[in-house]
Scaffold this motif. Structure first.
Motif, short mmCIF file in Angstrom:
data_model
loop_
_atom_site.label_atom_id
_atom_site.label_comp_id
_atom_site.label_asym_id
_atom_site.label_seq_id
_atom_site.Cartn_x
_atom_site.Cartn_y
_atom_site.Cartn_z
N LYS A 381 0.81 -1.21 0.00
CA LYS A 381 0.00 0.00 0.00
C LYS A 381 0.85 1.27 0.00
N ALA A 384 1.64 2.33 -3.48
CA ALA A 384 0.58 3.06 -4.17
C ALA A 384 0.23 4.37 -3.47
N GLU A 407 -4.25 10.56 -7.21
CA GLU A 407 -5.09 10.05 -8.29
C GLU A 407 -4.29 9.86 -9.57
N LEU A 410 -2.26 6.65 -9.00
CA LEU A 410 -3.04 5.42 -9.04
C LEU A 410 -3.53 5.09 -10.44
N TYR A 413 -1.66 2.15 -11.66
CA TYR A 413 -1.71 0.92 -10.87
C TYR A 413 -3.01 0.16 -11.11
#
Length: 581
Positions: A381, A384, A407, A410, A413
């Motif tokens: 985590k 990310a 954002e 991510l 990902y």
């Protein structure tokens, strides 16, 4: 002024400006309520003049009627604009407040949610927002407007006769002091009320989430008894809070009415002494009657504002939380994930990772393994930027992830975690969530690759079947396969897999792993698994134990080294021979 109002009442800039406009319109409308007093005095004056034989009675009748209609028309227009400035603006600010809360929550790190109760956040989004809607549509603007209008009307009264003005207004500061004296009591009861309501919400939510375990352990009666006890505390606390507030407010309103008595006595004495005309005496009586009604509402508004202060503070505490920010112009030179002496703790004094360094290279599968609680999921985590590291840094393609907008980051990902999150929507839309605007054909291809097509076809409406909340109508393995299909559809350059095949049977696990192997070529893959055969084909293995890197290297190298990895492999081989006795 608007900046102070924004901070004081947790408003947006436009909301603060609208509040000022609403106060001004309420102020004008409060003053306009004195127009009927003027119209009545004018009518009485005309009647007295007619009785003395001055002018035509019909002319005076139509003149009074015209003034009365003009006053009614003006009151209608003013109250129309007050309604628009007050209620419509409040509803617009209500929508903005909820959007602002949602936007803030969206940008907050997960560490915030780890330290806050879910039902408390839900109450802030729903109950607190509703309370503030009522406060700004019924209490705050009228409160400020009534204070201003009372000051203006009082000044006018002093201009005409200071003795009568004192007789009318002396009760106002005393009544306000009585109401203000209840603030500490209201704060104490209000805090207890919030805690009691949160306890009830927690208990209900816990019961809904664990209903199967409650029934399985025959704990229904114990659970209901606990819920009833908490409901009783909440009900009792609410009654005591309302009673305490009511005692002060009702006492203040009753005391306010003493002003009428002093107005009559003072006015009668001055009238008998010939120091006040009968018309002015009636005017002060009418003005007092019109003044005390809004003042009584002001006292209620003060008490309501005190009560809402706690909700405002809770709202402000969320809105003023530091959000995760960063550049939106992110173009990494590659997709290598590098942990450089990373340390992390969820809370002070409880470290999870300590001086962790490894690199997950693009085009390779890097596996994180180790005992439970070693920090594997946390590392995944942190990659990310669900949290920001306490020490060291995590980079993607050489860029520190803490410098990139979450954002934007991510967007690179795809993730499949052990705890699958699905929505109460169709199967098609749950998969399409991975890629906005994906065609039906792309969704179907991802579903087939994740071995979802077979069980989806058995559903009543196939891909258009609406699954329950968080996919409650599906099995654990089916939910996890939908999550995998969503990740495959996104087709991002970095893939994070946390026990992605944990809920699958052997046949489906092998099939999904084969699909992943075909579709994840060339990507950076970070996978967490407890079963050693799942990571046997990984390019690089990082063994985490007690938050530190115990070993890392290729599977064959780690087997040759011995240590924790080899021991985990041997233990799992031994467990394969375990049978029910």
């Amino acid at each position: 002024m608007t900046k102070k109002l924004q901070h004081l009442f947790a408003l947006s800039e436009k909301g603060a400006e609208d509040l000022v406009k609403a106060v001004l319109w309420c102020f004008v409308c409060n003053l306009s309520l004195m127009l009927p007093v003027g119209a009545v005095m004018f009518t009485i004056g005309q009647l007295l003049a007619a009785l003395e034989g001055g002018g035509s009675p019909m002319e005076r009748f139509w003149l009074c009627t015209g003034w009365g209609l003009a006053v009614l028309a003006l009151l209608f227009v003013l109250h129309y604009f007050q309604y628009a400035a007050l209620y419509l603006a409040t509803y617009q600010e209500s929508a903005s407040r909820r959007v602002s809360l949602a936007e803030t929550l969206r940008k907050l790190p997960l560490s915030f949610f780890g330290s806050r109760d879910l039902s408390d956040l839900t109450a802030a989004m729903i109950a607190d927002c509703s309370s503030l809607d009522q406060m700004f549509s019924h209490y705050v603007p009228q409160l400020f407007a009534s204070i201003l209008s009372t000051a203006v009307i009082g000044a006018c009264m002093f201009r005409f006769d200071w003795r009568m003005a004192l007789a009318v207004l002396w009760v106002v500061p005393v009544a306000a002091a009585l109401t203000a004296g209840s603030k500490k009591i209201q704060d104490a009861f209000g805090t207890k009320n919030i805690l009691n309501k949160r306890a009830v919400a927690d208990c209900i939510q816990e019961g809904l989430e664990t209903i199967r375990d409650i029934k399985a352990c025959s704990r229904q009666e114990a659970y209901l008894a606990e819920l009833e006890e908490k409901l009783g505390k909440m009900e009792g606390g609410s009654i005591r809070s309302e009673l305490a507030t009511g005692v002060f407010v009702c006492s203040a309103q009753a005391f306010l009415r003493l002003g009428l008595a002093t107005t009559v006595l003072t006015g009668g004495g001055l009238l008998l002494a010939g120091e006040l005309s009968f018309l002015y005496f009636l005017g002060f009586l009418f003005a007092a009657a019109r003044l005390y009604d809004p003042l009584g509402v002001v006292l209620q508004n003060i008490a309501a504002t005190f009560s809402a202060k706690l909700q405002i503070e809770r709202m402000r505490a969320i809105l003023e939380q530091p959000v995760q920010e960063g550049t939106e112009d992110f173009q990494p030179r590659n997709y290598d994930i590098a942990f450089d002496h990373v340390s992390f703790a969820y809370r002070e004094g409880a470290g999870v990772l300590e001086d962790v360094s490894f690199t997950a290279k693009q085009g390779e599968v890097t596996a994180l393994i180790g005992p439970s609680g070693g920090g594997k999921s946390t590392a995944c985590k942190l990659a990310a930027r669900f949290w920001d590291v306490s020490g060291g840094r995590v980079t993607l393609g050489g860029t520190d992830v803490s410098a990139v907008d979450p954002e934007t980051l991510l967007g690179h990902y795809s993730m499949v975690f052990q705890d699958v999150v699905l929505f109460r929507d169709t199967v098609m839309e749950n998969i399409r969530l991975g890629k906005r605007g994906a065609t039906d054909e792309e969704v179907l291809a991802a579903a087939k690759a994740a071995r979802c097509d077979e069980f989806i076809q058995r559903l009543p409406q196939g891909y258009q079947t609406v699954i329950g909340e968080n996919g409650s109508t599906l099995s654990g393995g089916e939910r996890q396969r939908l999550s995998i299909a969503r990740a495959l559809l996104k087709d991002a350059p970095v893939v994070l897999l946390d026990e992605a095949t944990a809920s699958l049977d052997v046949e489906n696990e092998s099939a999904v792993q084969a699909a992943l192997s075909r579709l994840l070529r060339g990507k950076t893959v970070l996978v967490i698994a407890h079963r050693m055969r799942t990571v046997a084909g990984a390019d690089h293995i990082v063994v985490l134990e007690k938050g530190r890197v115990a070993q890392q290297g290729k599977p064959a190298e780690l087997l040759a080294q011995g240590g924790l990895y080899r021991r985990m492999v041997e233990l799992q081989r031994e467990s394969q021979d375990w049978t029910l006795v």
